[in-house]
Design a protein around this motif. Structure first.
Motif, PDB file in Angstrom:
ATOM      1  N   UNK A 102       0.830  -1.211   0.000  1.00 39.87           N
ATOM      2  CA  UNK A 102       0.000   0.000   0.000  1.00 39.87           C
ATOM      3  C   UNK A 102       0.865   1.262   0.000  1.00 39.87           C
ATOM      4  N   UNK A 103       0.310   2.316  -0.555  1.00 40.29           N
ATOM      5  CA  UNK A 103       0.917   3.642  -0.460  1.00 40.29           C
ATOM      6  C   UNK A 103       0.049   4.490   0.450  1.00 40.29           C
ATOM      7  N   UNK A 104       0.664   5.080   1.473  1.00 42.99           N
ATOM      8  CA  UNK A 104      -0.035   6.009   2.363  1.00 42.99           C
ATOM      9  C   UNK A 104       0.523   7.400   2.081  1.00 42.99           C
ATOM     10  N   UNK A 105      -0.343   8.293   1.669  1.00 44.12           N
ATOM     11  CA  UNK A 105       0.082   9.628   1.233  1.00 44.12           C
ATOM     12  C   UNK A 105      -0.417  10.655   2.234  1.00 44.12           C
ATOM     13  N   UNK A 106       0.505  11.320   2.897  1.00 45.46           N
ATOM     14  CA  UNK A 106       0.169  12.310   3.921  1.00 45.46           C
ATOM     15  C   UNK A 106       0.083  13.698   3.284  1.00 45.46           C
TER      16      UNK A 106
END
Length: 321
Positions: A102-106
């Motif tokens: 997964x990519x978590x983008x803040x």
């Protein structure tokens, strides 16, 4: 590719709307009040200062993720659009709803919140992004973009797919490998968030007054001095380089109006997100914006009295409302 927007306030809903209109599978993780508003108004309505107007409903509206997280445990991309001070509290939930690829983008403003959570989420691809424009929540599920700009994301395989989809709908989306100059440069512009909240004026009206612009120029000068001392590079968002912004802002009204038409090409009612937080009696992100200038100033021996005074004024507003 399953996408979740975690923390659907003004920016989160606007992002969700653009992603949905780009044909992507988007779920909204939001407060019950937001869900109720969207259901009652048949979705998210996006509008902007150039006349765009369209309504779209996300794939899923989630309000009970803490009670039943396993039902949503396979998001490929999670955009975190919570306020800075809320980020550190959601680490365990993010672990539950993501997988190893997964990519978590803040998508937070300012500096500091990203550092509070990176160690806990080392199993995922952790990225950053910014919203270089103003979004104001309006009645009936409408989210209004009041200034120019497009979402800016850190580059990886997931965000490349997202960019292609968004560009196909002419929304705009830029990708960068190194986000540090992008975020530091955005902080320079974000220094107006607090001043806009303090004046209580629409941004366009605020920037039309020289005294207000000179306050902003002084705050910006302090940040530029800190960046010089720390050898920090700033991305250029305006037609002039960052070091010239305080000079342009300090000009008399007539000259400023002639030379800075782009700055004033905004919706007459646009206001900062910090103004919106103050009106809603919510805690602001002041410590991550002007407060970050003060902290880095102390670290590198640069005086920041203007930003220190702004931080104090915002804290007074937070306590008085």
């Amino acid at each position: 590719m399953r996408i979740a927007i975690f923390g659907a306030g003004s920016t989160g809903c606007y992002l969700a709307g653009q992603l949905c209109l780009s044909g992507l599978d988007v779920s909204l993780i939001c407060r019950p009040s937001i869900k109720q508003t969207l259901v009652e108004n048949n979705g998210i309505t996006l509008s902007d200062y150039q006349g765009f107007l369209q309504t779209v409903m996300p794939q899923t509206l989630i309000t009970d993720i803490e009670q039943a997280p396993t039902a949503y445990a396979a998001f490929d991309v999670v955009f975190v659009t919570l306020k800075c001070h809320q980020v550190s509290s959601i680490a365990n939930t993010l672990i539950t709803i993501t997988h190893s690829n997964s990519s978590i983008i803040f998508m937070q403003n300012g500096l500091g919140s990203f550092d509070t959570i990176t160690d806990v989420l080392s199993h995922c691809n952790l990225l950053q992004g910014i919203t270089p424009f103003n979004v104001l929540q309006q009645p009936n599920g409408r989210f209004h973009k009041g200034t120019e700009g497009a979402f800016t994301l850190q580059k990886n395989d997931h965000t490349k797919v997202i960019q292609i989809a968004m560009l196909a709908q002419e929304f705009g989306c830029s990708l960068h490998q190194d986000m540090a100059p992008i975020i530091y440069g955005k902080l320079l512009l974000n220094l107006n968030n607090a001043l806009n909240a303090i004046t209580g004026l629409p941004i366009k009206q605020q920037l039309s007054q020289r005294d207000c612009r000179r306050q902003l120029a002084a705050a910006m000068t302090e940040w530029l001095n800190v960046c010089q001392a720390a050898n920090i590079e700033l991305h250029q968002y305006t037609k002039v380089t960052p070091k010239w912004l305080p000079v342009i802002l300090s000009l008399p009204n007539m000259l400023f109006t002639l030379l800075a038409k782009q700055m004033l090409d905004i919706d007459p009612q646009a206001r900062s997100s910090m103004w919106e937080d103050i009106q809603a009696k919510r805690k602001t992100e002041i410590e991550y914006i002007n407060g970050a200038v003060v902290r880095l100033g102390e670290k590198y021996g640069v005086k920041t009295p203007v930003n220190s005074a702004i931080v104090a004024q915002i804290h007074q507003l937070e306590q008085s409302l």
